[in-house]
Design an enzyme around this catalytic site. Structure first.
Site, PDB file in Angstrom:
ATOM      1  N   GLY A 130      -9.807   8.073   1.468  1.00  0.00           N
ATOM      2  CA  GLY A 130      -9.335   9.434   1.265  1.00  0.00           C
ATOM      3  C   GLY A 130     -10.438  10.424   0.959  1.00  0.00           C
ATOM      4  N   SER A 173       0.792  -1.226   0.000  1.00  0.00           N
ATOM      5  CA  SER A 173       0.000   0.000   0.000  1.00  0.00           C
ATOM      6  C   SER A 173       0.822   1.272   0.000  1.00  0.00           C
ATOM      7  CB  SER A 173      -0.952   0.004   1.186  1.00  0.00           C
ATOM      8  OG  SER A 173      -0.440  -0.754   2.227  1.00  0.00           O
ATOM      9  N   THR A 197      -2.151   3.394   4.180  1.00  0.00           N
ATOM     10  CA  THR A 197      -1.229   4.526   4.189  1.00  0.00           C
ATOM     11  C   THR A 197      -0.411   4.560   5.473  1.00  0.00           C
ATOM     12  OG1 THR A 197      -2.786   5.802   2.920  1.00  0.00           O
ATOM     13  CG2 THR A 197      -1.211   7.059   4.229  1.00  0.00           C
ATOM     14  N   THR A 228      -5.537   7.798   7.785  1.00  0.00           N
ATOM     15  CA  THR A 228      -5.486   6.655   6.891  1.00  0.00           C
ATOM     16  C   THR A 228      -6.931   6.243   6.619  1.00  0.00           C
ATOM     17  OG1 THR A 228      -4.698   4.383   6.571  1.00  0.00           O
ATOM     18  CG2 THR A 228      -5.267   5.010   8.815  1.00  0.00           C
ATOM     19  N   GLY A 229      -7.144   5.582   5.496  1.00  0.00           N
ATOM     20  CA  GLY A 229      -8.500   5.142   5.182  1.00  0.00           C
ATOM     21  C   GLY A 229      -9.039   5.818   3.941  1.00  0.00           C
ATOM     22  N   ARG A 284      -6.810   9.300 -10.018  1.00  0.00           N
ATOM     23  CA  ARG A 284      -7.408   9.520  -8.702  1.00  0.00           C
ATOM     24  C   ARG A 284      -6.314   9.876  -7.679  1.00  0.00           C
ATOM     25  NH1 ARG A 284      -6.895   7.447  -3.231  1.00  0.00           N
ATOM     26  NH2 ARG A 284      -8.901   7.691  -2.215  1.00  0.00           N
ATOM     27  N   VAL A 285      -6.570  10.915  -6.933  1.00  0.00           N
ATOM     28  CA  VAL A 285      -5.662  11.312  -5.854  1.00  0.00           C
ATOM     29  C   VAL A 285      -6.490  11.358  -4.579  1.00  0.00           C
ATOM     30  CG1 VAL A 285      -4.276  13.223  -4.946  1.00  0.00           C
ATOM     31  CG2 VAL A 285      -4.090  12.606  -7.370  1.00  0.00           C
ATOM     32  N   THR A 327       1.606   7.003   0.402  1.00  0.00           N
ATOM     33  CA  THR A 327       0.714   5.905   0.035  1.00  0.00           C
ATOM     34  C   THR A 327       0.722   5.629  -1.471  1.00  0.00           C
ATOM     35  OG1 THR A 327      -1.587   5.138   0.316  1.00  0.00           O
ATOM     36  CG2 THR A 327      -1.322   7.383  -0.407  1.00  0.00           C
TER      37      THR A 327
HETATM   38  N1  ASP Z   1      -5.893   7.390   2.463  1.00  0.00           N
HETATM   39  C1  ASP Z   1      -5.439   6.629   1.330  1.00  0.00           C
HETATM   40  C2  ASP Z   1      -6.121   7.113   0.082  1.00  0.00           C
HETATM   41  O1  ASP Z   1      -7.313   7.345   0.123  1.00  0.00           O
HETATM   42  C3  ASP Z   1      -5.641   5.171   1.444  1.00  0.00           C
HETATM   43  C4  ASP Z   1      -5.497   4.504   2.792  1.00  0.00           C
HETATM   44  O2  ASP Z   1      -4.994   5.058   3.741  1.00  0.00           O
HETATM   45  O3  ASP Z   1      -5.894   3.374   2.974  1.00  0.00           O
HETATM   46  O4  ASP Z   1      -5.473   7.187  -0.931  1.00  0.00           O
END
Ligand code: ASP
Length: 343
Positions: free
Chosen positions: A248, A92, A194, A245-246, A222-223, A212
């Site tokens: 976005g 990741s 992330t 994290t998670g 995609r960002v 990440t």
């Molecule tokens: N936050 C990151 C994103 O959306 C992904 C993640 O942390 O799992 O790109």
């Protein structure tokens, strides 16, 4: 990171479509679950301190090695997050990260120091250490964020090497995904962990980094939140720092990390501030199929975390010890029923 994957396997969140109303009924009291974090205060005398998302003990060790020898927080967080960036088995972040739906590994990262200086890159391809490119953007340009081809050109001009970041293992997984080609950006189903890291150095200055490969099999271009200052990461040396994290998109909509820092400025403990930022998401959108987790650290050395779904963990390091902690959460994970294959 392996433990995040274990979490995905061991809870109902790992299966498409299984997160239903039964989970909402199992929502634990947030007040109750936050108690442990409130107790987790670290006395100032124990600084330096490093805190990072997920089970990134090696990253914390690399950061602490810098900080223990008198290094600045900004050097610590850069050195720390370079560890998962360079690890081909970490799916990741950086090298070995899962590609977008076209098979291209595209990376996002940002860094922020105690003076409020910051740098970021997004949609960067072929460079193993986007965090170091972000730091160069911060130090060598009048800008904050470089994207795509411009970011790559800047990296090459600054001596970074162009490399293939798609490992064979990651390519094979993508080939498998392509069979159905279902684009369902649902966190906990398509893994994406992330690393966000916050550190206080021996002088008491705070910096942070976030890096990440983003959502696996995302749309081209995609960002997420991770390279966006205020969303994926925010530092104010007078107050503290936060990182996310998670999913976005949920963090971007709520400018999550900035929110956490502002709540701490108003006097909230880091754990309470993380919880309130998560609750803002929960109040405004359907949260059943998304995960978001925040960690935060204040100037006093107090820290905390909060997430939507049980299972987010984070690592706290002082010079004496490194501890893996379970984040407080809003929704308790449903226990997986034992199947014959588990026997
Ligand atoms: N936050 C990151 C994103 O959306 C992904 C993640 O942390 O799992 O790109």
């Amino acid at each position: 990171m392996a433990s995040r994957r274990k979490f995905i396997k061991n809870t109902s969140l790992g299966s498409l479509g299984v997160i239903g109303s039964s989970l909402i009924n199992t929502t634990c009291s947030a007040e109750e679950s936050i108690i442990e974090d409130k107790k987790s205060e670290v006395n100032l005398t124990t600084k330096p301190i490093v805190i990072s998302t997920w089970n990134n003990k090696k990253a914390n060790a690399a950061a602490m090695a810098k900080l223990s020898s008198g290094g600045k927080a900004i050097d610590g967080v850069e050195a720390g997050v370079r560890v998962p960036e360079g690890d081909p088995f970490d799916r990741s972040v950086g090298y070995g990260g899962r590609p977008d739906r076209d098979g291209d590994v595209t990376l996002d990262a940002c860094i922020m120091d105690e003076k409020g200086n910051c740098g970021a890159v997004c949609f960067l391809q072929h460079i193993k250490h986007p965090i170091s490119v972000a730091r160069r953007v911060m130090e060598k340009t009048p800008h904050v964020l470089l994207a795509g081809e411009g970011a790559l050109a800047f990296a090459l001009e600054n001596g970074f090497k162009k490399e293939n970041l798609l490992t064979e293992e990651s390519r094979l997984e993508w080939e498998e995904w392509k069979v159905d080609s279902k684009y369902q950006p649902i966190i906990n189903i398509e893994n994406h962990d992330t690393i966000g890291m916050l550190a206080i150095d021996a002088k008491g200055d705070i910096s942070g980094a976030c890096t990440t490969s983003g959502l696996a099999y995302k749309m081209k271009g995609r960002v997420g939140d991770s390279p966006i200052i205020g969303a994926g990461l925010y530092i104010d040396n007078e107050v503290g720092g936060a990182t996310a994290t998670g999913m976005g998109e949920a963090v971007l909509r709520s400018v999550g990390s900035f929110l956490v820092v502002e709540l701490m400025r108003q006097g909230m403990h880091p754990a309470e501030a993380c919880k309130e930022a998560v609750m803002r998401i929960i109040r405004k959108q359907d949260f059943k199929e998304i995960q978001v987790g925040y960690i935060a650290l204040n100037k006093k050395g107090e820290y905390g975390a909060f997430c939507i779904h049980e299972g987010f963990e984070y690592v706290v390091s002082t010079q004496e010890e490194t501890v893996l902690k379970q984040s407080a959460f809003h929704v308790k994970a449903k226990k997986k029923k034992k199947t014959e294959s588990d026997q």
